[in-house]
Scaffold this motif. Structure first.
Motif, mmCIF file in Angstrom:
data_model
loop_
_atom_site.group_PDB
_atom_site.id
_atom_site.type_symbol
_atom_site.label_atom_id
_atom_site.label_comp_id
_atom_site.label_asym_id
_atom_site.label_seq_id
_atom_site.Cartn_x
_atom_site.Cartn_y
_atom_site.Cartn_z
ATOM 1 N N VAL A 52 26.632 -27.392 -28.566
ATOM 2 C CA VAL A 52 25.362 -27.396 -27.842
ATOM 3 C C VAL A 52 24.212 -27.152 -28.821
ATOM 4 O O VAL A 52 23.166 -27.795 -28.750
ATOM 5 C CB VAL A 52 25.383 -26.359 -26.693
ATOM 6 C CG1 VAL A 52 23.994 -26.151 -26.120
ATOM 7 C CG2 VAL A 52 26.333 -26.818 -25.593
ATOM 8 N N ALA A 53 24.441 -26.241 -29.774
ATOM 9 C CA ALA A 53 23.412 -25.989 -30.788
ATOM 10 C C ALA A 53 23.163 -27.242 -31.620
ATOM 11 O O ALA A 53 22.020 -27.575 -31.933
ATOM 12 C CB ALA A 53 23.832 -24.836 -31.690
ATOM 13 N N ALA A 54 24.241 -27.949 -31.963
ATOM 14 C CA ALA A 54 24.100 -29.165 -32.779
ATOM 15 C C ALA A 54 23.260 -30.198 -32.035
ATOM 16 O O ALA A 54 22.336 -30.788 -32.597
ATOM 17 C CB ALA A 54 25.482 -29.742 -33.100
ATOM 18 N N ILE A 55 23.571 -30.390 -30.768
ATOM 19 C CA ILE A 55 22.849 -31.391 -29.972
ATOM 20 C C ILE A 55 21.386 -30.983 -29.800
ATOM 21 O O ILE A 55 20.466 -31.773 -30.021
ATOM 22 C CB ILE A 55 23.510 -31.550 -28.583
ATOM 23 C CG1 ILE A 55 24.920 -32.094 -28.713
ATOM 24 C CG2 ILE A 55 22.652 -32.434 -27.676
ATOM 25 C CD1 ILE A 55 25.735 -32.035 -27.429
ATOM 26 N N LYS A 56 21.186 -29.725 -29.411
ATOM 27 C CA LYS A 56 19.825 -29.286 -29.103
ATOM 28 C C LYS A 56 18.958 -29.220 -30.361
ATOM 29 O O LYS A 56 17.816 -29.662 -30.363
ATOM 30 C CB LYS A 56 19.850 -27.919 -28.406
ATOM 31 C CG LYS A 56 20.513 -27.991 -27.043
ATOM 32 C CD LYS A 56 20.494 -26.661 -26.327
ATOM 33 C CE LYS A 56 19.143 -26.375 -25.717
ATOM 34 N NZ LYS A 56 19.213 -25.225 -24.769
ATOM 35 N N PHE A 97 24.480 -34.140 -37.236
ATOM 36 C CA PHE A 97 24.114 -33.029 -36.359
ATOM 37 C C PHE A 97 25.128 -31.888 -36.400
ATOM 38 O O PHE A 97 24.776 -30.733 -36.207
ATOM 39 C CB PHE A 97 23.965 -33.504 -34.905
ATOM 40 C CG PHE A 97 22.718 -34.292 -34.646
ATOM 41 C CD1 PHE A 97 21.933 -34.757 -35.690
ATOM 42 C CD2 PHE A 97 22.305 -34.562 -33.346
ATOM 43 C CE1 PHE A 97 20.778 -35.487 -35.459
ATOM 44 C CE2 PHE A 97 21.153 -35.290 -33.099
ATOM 45 C CZ PHE A 97 20.396 -35.752 -34.153
ATOM 46 N N THR A 98 26.407 -32.226 -36.600
ATOM 47 C CA THR A 98 27.427 -31.180 -36.551
ATOM 48 C C THR A 98 27.781 -30.643 -37.939
ATOM 49 O O THR A 98 28.659 -29.802 -38.071
ATOM 50 C CB THR A 98 28.727 -31.689 -35.874
ATOM 51 O OG1 THR A 98 29.199 -32.822 -36.614
ATOM 52 C CG2 THR A 98 28.490 -32.081 -34.427
ATOM 53 N N ALA A 99 27.094 -31.129 -38.972
ATOM 54 C CA ALA A 99 27.384 -30.649 -40.328
ATOM 55 C C ALA A 99 26.991 -29.180 -40.464
ATOM 56 O O ALA A 99 26.008 -28.744 -39.877
ATOM 57 C CB ALA A 99 26.630 -31.494 -41.350
ATOM 58 N N THR A 116 20.509 -28.370 -39.750
ATOM 59 C CA THR A 116 21.269 -28.594 -38.515
ATOM 60 C C THR A 116 21.440 -27.292 -37.733
ATOM 61 O O THR A 116 21.322 -26.196 -38.297
ATOM 62 C CB THR A 116 22.697 -29.104 -38.815
ATOM 63 O OG1 THR A 116 23.456 -28.029 -39.414
ATOM 64 C CG2 THR A 116 22.688 -30.293 -39.757
ATOM 65 N N GLY A 117 21.770 -27.430 -36.466
ATOM 66 C CA GLY A 117 22.066 -26.263 -35.636
ATOM 67 C C GLY A 117 23.225 -25.445 -36.202
ATOM 68 O O GLY A 117 23.114 -24.221 -36.354
ATOM 69 N N PRO A 118 24.352 -26.095 -36.520
ATOM 70 C CA PRO A 118 25.478 -25.333 -37.054
ATOM 71 C C PRO A 118 25.125 -24.548 -38.335
ATOM 72 O O PRO A 118 25.606 -23.428 -38.522
ATOM 73 C CB PRO A 118 26.531 -26.413 -37.342
ATOM 74 C CG PRO A 118 26.236 -27.472 -36.328
ATOM 75 C CD PRO A 118 24.751 -27.479 -36.179
ATOM 76 N N TYR A 119 24.276 -25.118 -39.184
ATOM 77 C CA TYR A 119 23.878 -24.393 -40.399
ATOM 78 C C TYR A 119 23.136 -23.100 -40.027
ATOM 79 O O TYR A 119 23.379 -22.043 -40.616
ATOM 80 C CB TYR A 119 22.988 -25.285 -41.271
ATOM 81 C CG TYR A 119 22.332 -24.560 -42.438
ATOM 82 C CD1 TYR A 119 23.095 -24.078 -43.506
ATOM 83 C CD2 TYR A 119 20.957 -24.358 -42.462
ATOM 84 C CE1 TYR A 119 22.485 -23.415 -44.568
ATOM 85 C CE2 TYR A 119 20.341 -23.705 -43.525
ATOM 86 C CZ TYR A 119 21.106 -23.229 -44.573
ATOM 87 O OH TYR A 119 20.505 -22.575 -45.610
ATOM 88 N N ILE A 120 22.251 -23.186 -39.048
ATOM 89 C CA ILE A 120 21.516 -22.006 -38.618
ATOM 90 C C ILE A 120 22.485 -20.973 -38.045
ATOM 91 O O ILE A 120 22.436 -19.783 -38.400
ATOM 92 C CB ILE A 120 20.454 -22.370 -37.538
ATOM 93 C CG1 ILE A 120 19.519 -23.491 -38.010
ATOM 94 C CG2 ILE A 120 19.671 -21.135 -37.100
ATOM 95 C CD1 ILE A 120 18.721 -23.204 -39.259
ATOM 96 N N LEU A 121 23.401 -21.426 -37.197
ATOM 97 C CA LEU A 121 24.367 -20.495 -36.603
ATOM 98 C C LEU A 121 25.253 -19.891 -37.691
ATOM 99 O O LEU A 121 25.579 -18.704 -37.664
ATOM 100 C CB LEU A 121 25.235 -21.198 -35.556
ATOM 101 C CG LEU A 121 24.515 -21.766 -34.340
ATOM 102 C CD1 LEU A 121 25.527 -22.232 -33.292
ATOM 103 C CD2 LEU A 121 23.570 -20.749 -33.715
ATOM 104 N N TYR A 122 25.632 -20.710 -38.625
ATOM 105 C CA TYR A 122 26.488 -20.242 -39.711
ATOM 106 C C TYR A 122 25.789 -19.132 -40.493
ATOM 107 O O TYR A 122 26.407 -18.135 -40.877
ATOM 108 C CB TYR A 122 26.837 -21.418 -40.631
ATOM 109 C CG TYR A 122 27.980 -21.099 -41.547
ATOM 110 C CD1 TYR A 122 29.282 -21.008 -41.048
ATOM 111 C CD2 TYR A 122 27.765 -20.859 -42.910
ATOM 112 C CE1 TYR A 122 30.337 -20.684 -41.879
ATOM 113 C CE2 TYR A 122 28.828 -20.541 -43.741
ATOM 114 C CZ TYR A 122 30.105 -20.451 -43.223
ATOM 115 O OH TYR A 122 31.141 -20.119 -44.042
ATOM 116 N N THR A 123 24.508 -19.309 -40.707
ATOM 117 C CA THR A 123 23.735 -18.289 -41.417
ATOM 118 C C THR A 123 23.703 -16.981 -40.625
ATOM 119 O O THR A 123 23.894 -15.896 -41.174
ATOM 120 C CB THR A 123 22.291 -18.808 -41.660
ATOM 121 O OG1 THR A 123 22.374 -20.050 -42.346
ATOM 122 C CG2 THR A 123 21.477 -17.822 -42.468
#
Ligand code: ARG
Length: 590
Positions: A436-440, A459-461, A466-473
């Motif tokens: 959802v983060a990737a899409i949004k 988007f999913t990288a 990307t969203g996943p990069y932010i979440l990963y951080t």
């Protein structure tokens, strides 16, 4: 507290005045040469004309004063007359410390809070959400959350397409299939609620069928028109059936919007405007705003400054029926009456731009809203596939939003599982959050009015903007803090003192933190969640640079380590605040 740009502007302005120049030249902006300085002032160039002096001389005069200030580590005049500004580490850490004390990341809420209605979502009853609805939902939700953070009373209204011929078509088809249902009996007195005689999947099959059938069968279309008419007149059985259709549909829509973390304060719809339409028509006629043209009631909305033709706003067709415009005007009347908003923002496909210009002009001309009420059309572009055409399924059909989220979730799930062993349930949950983060984020990081290309791999990288990069951080910071807490269970990071930075990467991270309030103001004023995304990305990058250059857990200088913990914990808080404004959720680990 004052935004950092204001603080700097004040100081530079004072120096201009002290040096004998007008205060208007004390402008400060972010540097466009970050390799040379953090901020810059170009005022000397502008002042040169007035004072008939070389800009560099003016810049030198100002710099001579500013050099004495503790705010700057380095301040210099460079040819032809720029003033390059580098802040002192003391000033930066002091500013961040003040932000921590102030709460809300130092952001000062608006002193003039009023109500803002955000019209977004706009799905139609009995039709599944498709990817076209994605943008309205995610942009609108973020615009709403940003406004709330700024201090406004934000009301999100889904404005359901729950009225008109589409409802008549469904009713007509239901009647054909289930003629024995009590609703079709003119003496029906039953009350809602009873169990609805159909499921959402049946409804979703019925509408396109009925719509296509009506195009080939004029009698059927006539019947649907008649059903619409009877519904709009408020016939009991039809009204009860309509309520069922809406409720079944709304339950399903809620499920889908919940998945996207999109929540509406109001589930009103086009049907709510119905009762305002007779009054509207009367008002337009009596006030002399409307006239008949070829049998239709219209309002001229041309203005002398127009460079292109704006056709009149049609209120009633020649057969007396209302249109999409009319409903939106009725809705405006209702919103003014019920919520007295200072602004209404419409997050809608930009292809409806002209149509909303007509509606807004008509509303203003006929004084349906006060002059001080802002009406904003926030038109968004299309989400395209890699071929540059509107995103479709592989066989060229319209992609259901639900299926798209499922596909992305599955692909993220496989990625997560490929790397490590995570319990099944947690992996599924994490995959959904990341998807959802990737899409949004993939959507929100673009300027709303622009089209963009949906690119699943990009988007999913886990790397890049990307969203996943932010979440990963975020997950990374959480894990460092957990490690630290294992060793120092008695310490609360938010109480640790922040020391001036001792390395470039640390300065860089703190500097990003100081920009928060300026960024929020821009994101709000420009209705631009993409500005928020850019900030989050810069902040995540600044953190990761700092993280790679410093061994936080292994650091032996305890005071330094404590300050770092304070710094990254505050960074985490801010990242969390930002993703909340984007309506994105982070998992605990990835
Ligand atoms: N239901 C409409 C559509 O599918 C969008 C509604 C937009 N909002 C509004 N106030 N007209 O095109």
């Amino acid at each position: 507290m004052k935004k950092i740009l204001e603080v700097l502007k004040q100081e530079v302005t004072d120096a201009f005045v002290q040096a004998g120049y007008d205060e208007k030249y004390g402008m400060v902006t972010l540097s466009n040469r970050p390799d040379l300085c953090q901020y810059q002032c170009n005022g000397a160039m502008a002042a040169a004309k007035e004072y008939k002096k070389a800009p560099i001389m003016i810049a030198n005069d100002v710099v001579a004063i500013l050099e004495k200030s503790e705010t700057f580590k380095k301040i210099e005049a460079v040819n032809p007359g720029f003033i390059n500004i580098v802040l002192s580490d003391n000033f930066i850490s002091g500013y961040v410390s003040d932000m921590r004390k102030a709460g809300d990341f130092g952001y000062e809420k608006t002193k003039n809070p009023y109500t803002i209605v955000v019209d977004y979502g706009g799905p139609n009853v009995a039709k599944p959400l498709h990817v076209g609805h994605l943008r309205a939902a995610v942009i609108g939700e973020s615009v709403k959350r940003i406004g709330k953070f700024v201090g406004y009373n934000m009301i999100g209204d889904i404005h359901l397409g729950d009225w008109g011929l589409q409802m008549g078509l469904i009713i007509t088809e239901l009647k054909k299939r289930q003629p024995d249902l009590p609703y079709f009996d003119e003496s029906f007195t039953g009350e809602y609620p009873e169990e609805a005689p159909f499921t959402i999947s049946e409804l979703e099959e019925i509408y396109p069928y009925a719509s296509a059938y009506s195009k080939k069968h004029p009698d059927y279309l006539e019947e649907a028109r008649n059903a619409t008419f009877r519904l709009q007149k408020g016939e009991r059985g039809y009204a009860a059936l309509w309520k069922h259709i809406c409720n079944v549909s709304i339950a399903d829509l809620k499920k889908n919007y919940d998945r996207l973390n999109v929540h509406f304060e109001l589930w009103k719809g086009e049907s709510d405007a119905e009762s305002y339409i007779p009054g509207l028509v009367e008002h337009l006629k009596e006030g002399g705003y409307a006239h008949y043209s070829d049998g239709a009631l219209v309002v001229d909305v041309k203005e002398p400054t127009d460079t292109k033709e704006i056709p009149p706003c049609m209120i009633l067709k020649s057969d007396g029926s209302a249109l999409y415009n009319t409903t939106d005007l009725g809705t405006i009347i209702e919103r003014v009456k019920l919520y007295n908003p200072g602004a209404m923002k419409y997050v809608i496909d930009k292809r409806q731009d002209l149509y909303f210009q007509q509606v807004f002009r008509c509303a203003r001309k006929a004084k349906l809203v006060g002059d001080d009420v802002e009406l904003t059309f926030l038109g968004f572009g299309t989400m395209n596939g890699k071929d540059g055409k509107p995103f479709k399924t592989r066989d060229g059909g319209v992609m259901r939003l639900e299926y798209m989220i499922n596909d992305v979730t599955q692909s993220v799930y496989e990625k997560i599982m490929a790397n490590r062993e995570i319990p099944e349930e947690e992996a599924r949950d994490t995959a959904e959050k990341v998807a959802v983060a990737a899409i949004k984020y993939g959507d929100l990081s673009n300027q709303p009015s622009k089209d963009y290309i949906f690119d699943l791999d990009r988007f999913t990288a886990f790397e890049g903007n990307t969203g996943p990069y932010i979440l990963y951080t975020i997950v990374r910071i959480k894990s460092i803090l957990n490690k630290y807490k294992e060793l120092h269970s008695d310490v609360r990071p938010e109480e640790l003192e922040l020391l001036p930075a001792s390395s470039d990467s640390e300065t860089g991270l703190m500097l990003e933190l100081t920009k928060f309030s300026d960024m929020i103001d821009v994101a709000f004023k420009e209705n631009a969640p993409n500005k928020l995304c850019q900030f989050v990305y810069d902040l995540a990058n600044a953190f990761n640079r700092f993280y790679h250059e410093n061994k936080i857990i292994a650091e032996e200088d305890e005071k330094k380590q404590a300050s770092w913990i304070a710094l990254i914990s505050y960074t985490l808080d801010m990242l969390n605040q930002c993703i909340e404004l984007l309506a994105i959720e982070a998992p605990d680990r990835m």
